[in-house]
Each structure stands twice: as C-alpha cells, then as structure tokens.
Design an enzyme around this catalytic site. Structure first.
Site, PDB file in Angstrom:
ATOM      1  N   LYS A 179     -11.993  -0.300  16.893  1.00  0.00           N
ATOM      2  CA  LYS A 179     -10.922   0.011  17.843  1.00  0.00           C
ATOM      3  C   LYS A 179     -11.296  -0.436  19.256  1.00  0.00           C
ATOM      4  CE  LYS A 179      -9.457   3.862  14.953  1.00  0.00           C
ATOM      5  NZ  LYS A 179      -9.742   5.291  14.654  1.00  0.00           N
ATOM      6  N   VAL A 205      -1.009   6.567   4.308  1.00  0.00           N
ATOM      7  CA  VAL A 205      -0.065   6.070   5.310  1.00  0.00           C
ATOM      8  C   VAL A 205       1.191   5.493   4.644  1.00  0.00           C
ATOM      9  CG1 VAL A 205       0.283   4.501   7.260  1.00  0.00           C
ATOM     10  CG2 VAL A 205      -1.960   5.569   6.909  1.00  0.00           C
ATOM     11  N   ASP A 215     -16.012   2.654  12.903  1.00  0.00           N
ATOM     12  CA  ASP A 215     -14.563   2.765  13.082  1.00  0.00           C
ATOM     13  C   ASP A 215     -14.209   2.674  14.576  1.00  0.00           C
ATOM     14  OD1 ASP A 215     -11.784   3.748  12.113  1.00  0.00           O
ATOM     15  OD2 ASP A 215     -12.331   5.200  13.648  1.00  0.00           O
ATOM     16  N   ILE A 246      -0.783   7.452  18.726  1.00  0.00           N
ATOM     17  CA  ILE A 246      -0.712   7.349  20.185  1.00  0.00           C
ATOM     18  C   ILE A 246      -0.254   5.964  20.603  1.00  0.00           C
ATOM     19  CG2 ILE A 246      -1.970   7.638  22.346  1.00  0.00           C
ATOM     20  CD1 ILE A 246      -4.077   9.201  20.805  1.00  0.00           C
ATOM     21  N   THR A 298       2.765   6.077   1.902  1.00  0.00           N
ATOM     22  CA  THR A 298       3.735   7.059   1.416  1.00  0.00           C
ATOM     23  C   THR A 298       4.614   7.569   2.555  1.00  0.00           C
ATOM     24  OG1 THR A 298       2.149   7.727  -0.283  1.00  0.00           O
ATOM     25  CG2 THR A 298       3.956   9.258   0.173  1.00  0.00           C
ATOM     26  N   GLY A 314       0.834  -1.195   0.000  1.00  0.00           N
ATOM     27  CA  GLY A 314       0.000   0.000   0.000  1.00  0.00           C
ATOM     28  C   GLY A 314       0.867   1.243   0.000  1.00  0.00           C
ATOM     29  N   GLY A 328      -0.636   4.627  -0.055  1.00  0.00           N
ATOM     30  CA  GLY A 328      -1.613   5.704  -0.012  1.00  0.00           C
ATOM     31  C   GLY A 328      -1.209   6.716   1.037  1.00  0.00           C
TER      32      GLY A 328
HETATM   33  N1  LIG Z   1      -5.230   7.295   6.901  1.00  0.00           N
HETATM   34  C1  LIG Z   1      -5.148   7.275   8.210  1.00  0.00           C
HETATM   35  O1  LIG Z   1      -5.115   8.318   8.848  1.00  0.00           O
HETATM   36  C2  LIG Z   1      -5.071   5.960   8.950  1.00  0.00           C
HETATM   37  C3  LIG Z   1      -4.908   5.963  10.354  1.00  0.00           C
HETATM   38  C4  LIG Z   1      -4.813   4.749  11.040  1.00  0.00           C
HETATM   39  C5  LIG Z   1      -4.900   3.562  10.310  1.00  0.00           C
HETATM   40  N2  LIG Z   1      -5.089   3.596   8.954  1.00  0.00           N
HETATM   41  C6  LIG Z   1      -5.188   2.322   8.244  1.00  0.00           C
HETATM   42  O2  LIG Z   1      -4.096   2.237   7.345  1.00  0.00           O
HETATM   43  C7  LIG Z   1      -4.510   1.506   6.183  1.00  0.00           C
HETATM   44  C8  LIG Z   1      -4.216   2.347   4.938  1.00  0.00           C
HETATM   45  O3  LIG Z   1      -4.937   3.555   5.013  1.00  0.00           O
HETATM   46  P1  LIG Z   1      -4.672   4.724   3.952  1.00  0.00           P
HETATM   47  O4  LIG Z   1      -5.443   5.891   4.460  1.00  0.00           O
HETATM   48  O5  LIG Z   1      -3.213   4.887   3.701  1.00  0.00           O
HETATM   49  O6  LIG Z   1      -5.382   4.131   2.628  1.00  0.00           O
HETATM   50  P2  LIG Z   1      -5.256   4.676   1.124  1.00  0.00           P
HETATM   51  O7  LIG Z   1      -4.769   6.060   1.112  1.00  0.00           O
HETATM   52  O8  LIG Z   1      -6.558   4.347   0.495  1.00  0.00           O
HETATM   53  O9  LIG Z   1      -4.125   3.751   0.474  1.00  0.00           O
HETATM   54  C9  LIG Z   1      -4.324   2.384   0.199  1.00  0.00           C
HETATM   55  C10 LIG Z   1      -3.136   1.895  -0.618  1.00  0.00           C
HETATM   56  O10 LIG Z   1      -3.220   0.485  -0.734  1.00  0.00           O
HETATM   57  C11 LIG Z   1      -3.152   0.126  -2.101  1.00  0.00           C
HETATM   58  N3  LIG Z   1      -4.009  -1.016  -2.316  1.00  0.00           N
HETATM   59  C12 LIG Z   1      -5.332  -1.135  -2.007  1.00  0.00           C
HETATM   60  N4  LIG Z   1      -5.794  -2.339  -2.381  1.00  0.00           N
HETATM   61  C13 LIG Z   1      -4.759  -2.989  -2.945  1.00  0.00           C
HETATM   62  C14 LIG Z   1      -4.598  -4.273  -3.539  1.00  0.00           C
HETATM   63  N5  LIG Z   1      -5.623  -5.113  -3.627  1.00  0.00           N
HETATM   64  N6  LIG Z   1      -3.370  -4.627  -3.993  1.00  0.00           N
HETATM   65  C15 LIG Z   1      -2.342  -3.776  -3.919  1.00  0.00           C
HETATM   66  N7  LIG Z   1      -2.419  -2.540  -3.374  1.00  0.00           N
HETATM   67  C16 LIG Z   1      -3.618  -2.156  -2.897  1.00  0.00           C
HETATM   68  C17 LIG Z   1      -3.608   1.327  -2.883  1.00  0.00           C
HETATM   69  O11 LIG Z   1      -3.024   1.263  -4.168  1.00  0.00           O
HETATM   70  P3  LIG Z   1      -3.276   2.432  -5.276  1.00  0.00           P
HETATM   71  O12 LIG Z   1      -2.506   3.599  -4.747  1.00  0.00           O
HETATM   72  O13 LIG Z   1      -2.704   1.873  -6.510  1.00  0.00           O
HETATM   73  O14 LIG Z   1      -4.768   2.644  -5.271  1.00  0.00           O
HETATM   74  C18 LIG Z   1      -3.080   2.472  -2.032  1.00  0.00           C
HETATM   75  O15 LIG Z   1      -1.750   2.765  -2.369  1.00  0.00           O
HETATM   76  C19 LIG Z   1      -5.982   1.165   6.406  1.00  0.00           C
HETATM   77  O16 LIG Z   1      -6.065  -0.121   6.989  1.00  0.00           O
HETATM   78  C20 LIG Z   1      -6.431   2.189   7.418  1.00  0.00           C
HETATM   79  O17 LIG Z   1      -7.507   1.754   8.210  1.00  0.00           O
HETATM   80  C21 LIG Z   1      -5.156   4.765   8.259  1.00  0.00           C
END
Ligand SMILES: NC(=O)c1ccc[n+]([C@@H]2O[C@H](COP(=O)([O-])OP(=O)(O)OC[C@H]3O[C@@H](n4cnc5c(N)ncnc54)[C@H](OP(=O)(O)O)[C@@H]3O)[C@@H](O)[C@H]2O)c1
Ligand SMILES: NC(=O)c1ccc[n+]([C@@H]2O[C@H](COP(=O)([O-])OP(=O)(O)OC[C@H]3O[C@@H](n4cnc5c(N)ncnc54)[C@H](OP(=O)(O)O)[C@@H]3O)[C@@H](O)[C@H]2O)c1
Lengths: 440, 440
Positions: free
Chosen positions: B210, B21, B206, B141, B23, B17, B19
């Site tokens: 948690k 996080v 959500d 946290i 990055t 991934g 996205g």
């Molecule tokens: N964002 C937050 O603040 C936060 C906080 C705590 C926990 N989290 C958790 O962290 C995780 C990621 O969150 P995010 O916000 O970073 O999500 P996001 O921005 O939607 O990024 C998801 C990434 O995963 C890739 N991906 C999705 N399905 C895939 C697949 N089948 N095969 C290969 N790659 C795949 C996507 O690829 P593409 O780029 O090609 O679409 C994208 O790069 C989630 O479980 C979320 O609950 C996030």
C-alpha cells in the site's frame, strides 16, 4: 524536473476575486504552472483576475496587468472560470454567463450554492460544462468528491460534520480554558479566526449552507439552506461546556443530515445545532480551527475526513484540484458528475428528528425527586439511559441539587412536552439546559 | 422511488472472484441496481462471476447460473471487469486481456498493483480505458481519488498511513490490555482480524504494498514494493508499548512516503516500520481495525482520511464507487486519471530518512552516566530533545537504571553509529530498543 511539453493548446483561466482565497489561487497557478500542465495535459494560462478596485495594493504574486474591474468581459474569454469573490450577485450572473459561453466553472461560494445551486447545475448540464465546488464545503478537505464519486456505489445514511472552524475554535477555548462565550469569541477575533461580525458563524448560518450542500450530495436530492433547521452556539454557557466534560462528552456545533421517516414518509432531515459528542467519537478529537466530516454508509461503515476548513492556502488547494479536473475534461473529453437528484427525497421537519438528549436540572435536595422526574419522562415515552445526581453538599453555596438525565433516542416533540411537564413540577427549581447527544 | 429509465443500453459487468469481497460486490450490484442505474445513466448488468470451484456453496445473493470457472471467456463479454480474486496470476493476465478487449477494469488487488501496476496502466492508456483501484489501499477509505484528483493542484510533501488493520488491532490490544505480541495476534486470529498465517500483516508486507501505491500517486512517480524499506511489528514487546505510553506516545505500524534529498538529489523515501506517534496526533486515536491516512500538502496543510481498511462490505463499497466512475465514462465519454509519473523522482535509500528516535537503555545506576551518553550523541551530531531517567529504586528487582532518550531528527546512519558507540560504553548494560518517532 523537465515536464514533457503538452501538445494541447493552453487553457485560459479567469479568476474572479483576489482576496484571501483568490490571491492563493493565483499563487498556485503561477508557482505550480509546470506541474499543473503535466497533470492537465495542457498549460493553464491565467488570462485575468477580476476585482472591485484595481488600484488596491495586492500581493506581489499578482501581476497587476492581469487585474480588471470588468468581470463580465473577463468571463467571455476564459475556458475555466474560478469564482472566489463570494456573495450572491454578481457571482451568480457571472457564473451563468461563463457557463452560457461554454466555460467550465469552479466556485468556493457556499452561500450561492446553498441558495441557488440548482440554477447553476441546470445551466451547466444544458451547456455540457462542469460546475465543481470542493472548496465550498470544509475548505481543503476533499469531501465533495468522495461523497459524489467514491460513495456512488453505496448508500449514505448519515453525515455529521464539524464544518465551521470559528465555532469549533470558540467551543474548544471554552472547554480548555473555562472561558465564557464572549471571551472566546474575542480571542478568535484577535487571532483572525472570527470576523468582526461573527453572526454568520456563531448563529450557524455558515454551517447551515454547508449542511444543505452536503445533504444534497449525500442523498441525491435537493436541499436548500431554507430547509435546514438551525441553532447556533450563542446560548451555550461555560457551565454547559463544563458539564459536557464531566459527563464524558465534548460540545460541538454539528451539521447533520440523515435519512429518516416522518408519518411513514421516507425523507431526509437536515439540521445544525450544538451537540454533545462522546469523547471516544472520532469527531470529539477535532480541535481548534480544524474541520471534519463523519459519514456513515451502509456498506462502507464509518468514514471521517479531516483537515483545514478555511484559510486562503487550504481553500486554494481545493479550488486547484477542481481546476485540474475540469481542465482535464476539456483536454481529454468527458464531464464530471452532474447534479444527482433522482432520489427526490422530501425534507422532513426538524421535529421529526429522533435524538438522544441530555437534560440538566436544578432540583430540591430531598428524597423522591428522581422518582417524580422519572415518572414524567416515562409518561411521555422518553426512556432514561443514565442519571447523575449531585447533592447539595457538593454545591455548598446552593440550596438545590443537580440532576443530569441522558435519554435514549426520542422524537423532539416528545422531549419538548416532557421538558414542559418537568418544568411544572414543584420539586424542580429550573431546567438549566437541554442538549442533543449525537454520534453515540 | 421510481428511477427514470435510462436511455443508454445496459453495461455488462463481470466479477472475477466471489470470496469475502466478491460476494459483497455481487450483493451491492444486485440490491442497489436501481440507484446504480440512476447514477451511471445506464443499467449495470452482471453477466458472470468467475470462481475456481463452481460447486462450492455460496451466499444466496449469488445467482448460481452466473458462476463460471472460465474467467477468460467471461472477460471477453464484459464492458467493466471487477477483479477481486487476488494474487498475481491469473489476475494480471485476465486484466490485461480485459483491457485489450476494450473493457475498463476495477481491482482491489494491492499485491498486483504494487508489483506490476505500470504494466496495467500502460495497457489501459493504450486501449483508452480506465484502471481504477480505490479498494486496493485502505479498503473503504476514499484515498486514491482524493490524492489523485482533489490534491492535483497541490504539492504533497508527506503521507503517513495506518494501512493495516490487523497490526493496528494487535498493537491496540497490547496497549490496552498489556498483552504480549503472541497473545494479541492469537486474539486477532480468533476474531478473524488476522489470518492463520499472519506473516503478510505482522511483517509489514501488506503495508509495504500500500505504501508503494500511495507513494506513486502522491508523488507522481513510480514506486514498486521492492523500493519500500520494511520492518514489521514482530520485534515489539509489551514493554515497548508500555514505555511508549509512559512517554506520551502510541506505537503504530506506519506506512510513510515523503519527499527528501540524499546527496543533493531530490527524491522520495518510502518505508514501513513501527513508530511512536504523539498521543495528540490525529493518527494516535485510530483504534482497532480502523485505518487512516494522514497527508501533508504544501497548500492544503494536514488532512486525514479515516475508516474501515478491510472487510467484505467496506471494500465492496470502494469497488462500487469505482465501478460507477468507469461506467459513467463509458456512458458519457471521458476517462479518469491516467498514471501520473512525470515527476520521475528517484527512490532514495532508507538510510536517507531523517527522523526523530527514542532510544531506551539500561544503564549503571551511578552519577555521570547521562553525561557519558550525551557526549556520545553530541559527537555523532545527534541532538537530544528529551531525557527521562528512572533510578534503580523504581525498579527494585533490578540493579540498573533506565534511560529514555528522545532525539531531534537525525539521519539513520548517524543514529546507527551512535547506538553502536553507546553499546560500547561500560556504563551501558543494554540498548533495549531504538524506535522512530513520527508525526511530531
Ligand atoms: N478481504 C478484504 O478485506 C480485502 C480488503 C481490501 C482488498 N482486498 C483484496 O481483494 C481481493 C480479494 O480478496 P478476498 O478477501 O475477497 O479473497 P477470497 O475471499 O480469498 O476470495 C477469492 C475469490 O477469488 C476466486 N479465485 C481465486 N483464484 C481464482 C482463479 N484462479 N480463477 C477463478 N477464481 C479464482 C476464489 O474462488 P473460489 O471461491 O472458488 O475459491 C474466491 O471466490 C484480494 O486482491 C485482496 O487483496 C481484500
Ligand atoms: N476565506 C476562506 O477561508 C474561505 C474558505 C472557503 C470558502 N471561501 C469562499 O471563497 C469566497 C471568497 O472568499 P475570500 O475570503 O477570499 O473573500 P475576500 O477576501 O473578501 O475576497 C473577495 C474578492 O472578491 C472581489 N470582489 C468582491 N465583489 C466583487 C465584484 N462585485 N466584482 C469584482 N470583484 C469583486 C474583491 O475585490 P477587491 O479586492 O477589489 O475588494 C476581493 O478581491 C467566498 O465565497 C467564501 O465563502 C472562503
């Protein structure tokens, strides 16, 4: 609830000291034995409790048969040694002996760690055993583990802590009831929050020891208590506390460790002093005998850890968490974090700190005073953030006006020479106080 | 600063991934490489980043040569797999494959853990590798590590968390600006704090995920998201928020896990719902998109952990802390905590929860109303803590008076039948709201 009987033979635990903390450590080891065994994967067997005087009356939870005045012999027959006796010697020698004998150790002894921690860490590293010390900083609050482990992938830039419950209680009382320092200290003593000799707390020595430990952990470098610039709360008046409130601040004794540069050299700056904290800052709401540590890291942003900083039970909780960690390592293999001092950052002089200041003056009640004072600040490159003037009419018993100046961040030496120059102005009757502003 | 060259060969890290996080995880692995190597004792080598679409434009920190759409092949050639793609599948299969291949895994995926964590934990236990997930609860946290490790020698009795930043921001806006829910959600969306479809946040899904994870950790038992009784913030009105303030409370969406008994059976109760928190409680000051988890333990007393609950950088900080922990285990041996579920506490029905309530009524403006209502409460064994009556004269546009009743702790079923009976009184025009009071 039946806990599965662990297959691993029991681990022998020795407790050195059976005072405020030691008694509660013994209680948890006893009452939580089944839960602890499940979490560790082996029963913890308390093999002895070292005290000075085996005849002293003890809490009923302490099995008198386990008491011994021979701490040296006790540490030889333990896998895990818990040191809650305090002081430098014989605590240090006993821990070194335990480590040399292959035991892992847990200590709550901030004085020893802040003065000579590296000796213990090096010995443990060589022997391949653990030294854990969560209880040494901010009592029950998990702060050592988060800083050493949770933030291990981040870069901490600053730590601000309210790490002494006695002074926090005293300042709180001064603020909420308008007491002066002596009265508030007496109240704290009456309630058992302050010792008969409150020097270690009110002069900031206790906070300085914790600041040294926190700085070492947060910045992966060695900081000892001698490196900490220290100022206690003894010069604070009821008036200082009152004016803090009037200007939107709360007075707190802070332990501060931060990255900085002096003469182009990158390093850390560690200090303990009273500071004005804006009421909107999370630390401003930390009341009474509670402690809190506020951490700023590059990626994580702002974090705060809050809880009881002292007391037998809370401190014992932190000790037992460490006991479980080191005991698990003995059962499952592995070792906790070792001293991480690869950064080797120099400790910068206190004068290198750049902070905001609040300067309170008594001045002549006539036009042009502010202009004169401002000119002095400007000529020293200290820039003003806010000014508040209280004319003589608001203080009818006085023939002078009050001026409260809050500056932007300035180096200590610039502020010092500014204050000297202001003191010399003939429109200035008195510099009442100079306080640092933090957390803004 | 020169870091000593570690002797251990480098560890291969795969990131699934890229996205929000992912990055930032890649950025920290890259920019902090030297520090990470020092802390781990071996260099961390990023061997690949799995995405859906390798053609998408990415942040410059991401080396395009490392991108791959073949996540399955990537996990085969890593020692540590970081899963930040989200969703149940293919995340679960990829993690199981990584574990089976002997890699340790770090995930931020609360949805997966709350639904099917035990499958991962069991697989990791069998393979002798680590599953770490600090970022899955409350973002940056440190809460998983403190609860699993620091409190391992204590007995947690209750956890109260503000674990969803979106709803906290929305409720904050309603309180500070008098907005209604829809307006506040729109503002949150405009600022990127809420998604286009805010359901998962505002309906409490959500937070429920948690809550399940926190409850499992804190009580050493298995709780899945289906066990969590859940109520979102969608029924809250600007008026609810206003009355909360008038009566000395702040409205928060809380995730709550606590020990309790139902019909003589000891167990845990886990729920998510809006609650009135007294303004003096540390959780009341948690503003905007911040999160906080308040923990009560028998020995430690009250603890609170505060910080950013979401966002790429904060979440990546937590992920990297875990990466360092699992990587250190590979270098030095050892293993982190395994799933601790020996307590096997049953999850009690939501109706078993005993809480305080605030009931707001519109009643006829005539004498004797309070007596009638009080009689109904007493006959249902619900005792009154405080009553506030606002006569019709204060609401000149209405022909009714307002009555706000705060009760002592009462079981949900008692409160429910009380409210039914009150509704049936002919002096009662309407039951405006029934809200739980927590943290008092
Ligand atoms: N964002 C937050 O603040 C936060 C906080 C705590 C926990 N989290 C958790 O962290 C995780 C990621 O969150 P995010 O916000 O970073 O999500 P996001 O921005 O939607 O990024 C998801 C990434 O995963 C890739 N991906 C999705 N399905 C895939 C697949 N089948 N095969 C290969 N790659 C795949 C996507 O690829 P593409 O780029 O090609 O679409 C994208 O790069 C989630 O479980 C979320 O609950 C996030
Ligand atoms: N109290 C707190 O809230 C708190 C919080 C955090 C950290 N700590 C740290 O925890 C440690 C213990 O504090 P405490 O408040 O429990 O102290 P305490 O009440 O004074 O107890 C000290 C205990 O150590 C024993 N002891 C002292 N010197 C000894 C010696 N030479 N040989 C054998 N036994 C000896 C004493 O034996 P006798 O009983 O026979 O005199 C006593 O049982 C200190 O390092 C302190 O800084 C305390």
């Amino acid at each position: 609830m039946p806990s599965p009987v662990p297959a691993h033979p029991s681990l022998r635990v020795a407790v050195l000291g059976c005072g405020v903390v030691g008694t509660e450590v013994v209680r948890l080891l006893t009452t939580q034995a089944a839960d602890l065994a499940s979490r560790v994967g082996a029963p913890l067997e308390l093999v002895g409790v070292a005290v000075r005087d085996v005849e002293t009356e003890r809490d009923a939870v302490v099995d008198r048969a386990l008491l011994t005045a021979d701490a040296e012999a006790l540490v030889e027959r333990a896998d895990v040694v818990v040191e809650v006796m305090g002081g430098i010697e014989p605590a240090r020698s006993l821990l070194l002996r335990a480590i040399a004998g292959g035991a892992s150790v847990v200590t709550a002894n901030k004085a020893l760690l802040a003065q000579d921690g590296p000796t213990l860490y090096a010995a443990a590293d060589e022997a391949g055993v653990d030294v854990y010390f969560e209880a040494a900083v901010a009592g029950a609050i998990p702060i050592v583990r988060p800083v050493r482990e949770s933030l291990a992938g981040d870069r901490v830039t600053r730590v601000l802590g309210i790490v002494n419950g006695t002074t926090n209680y005293v300042l709180d009382k001064m603020a909420s009831e308008g007491l002066d320092l002596d009265q508030a200290v007496k109240e704290a003593q009456a309630l058992g929050y302050a010792e008969a000799d409150p020097t270690a707390d009110v002069e900031g020595y206790d906070a300085a020891a914790k600041a040294a430990i926190l700085a070492s952990l947060a910045f992966h470098t060695r900081v000892s208590i001698e490196d900490v610039s220290r100022e206690g709360i003894t010069s604070l008046t009821a008036d200082d506390v009152l004016w803090a409130q009037r200007t939107g601040y709360v007075l707190k004794l802070l332990a501060i460790a931060e990255r900085g540069t002096a003469d182009g050299v990158e390093g850390v700056q560690v200090r303990v002093h009273p500071a004005l904290v804006p009421v909107s800052h999370p630390l401003a709401n930390v009341r009474g005998a509670y402690n809190a540590v506020f951490v700023e890291a590059e990626a994580a942003g702002e974090l705060m850890f809050y809880g009881r900083g002292a007391g037998g039970e809370p401190t014992a909780s932190a000790v037992l968490g460490d006991v479980v960690s080191v005991a698990r390592h003995r059962v499952l293999g592995g070792k906790g974090p070792i001293e991480s001092r690869y950064a080797e950052l120099p400790v910068l002089p206190a004068a290198a700190a750049r902070t905001r200041y609040q300067v309170r003056l008594e001045v002549a009640d006539r036009p042009g005073v502010l202009a004169q004072v401002s000119t002095v600040l400007a000529s020293h490159d200290v820039s003003i953030e806010a000014v508040r003037q209280t004319p003589v009419t608001e203080t009818p018993d006085a023939d002078y006006a009050r001026l409260v100046i809050t500056t932007h961040a300035a180096p200590e030496h610039a502020l010092r020479s500014t204050v000297e120059a202001i003191t010399g102005l003939d429109v200035v009757r008195r510099v009442v106080s100079v306080l640092r502003v933090e957390g803004a």
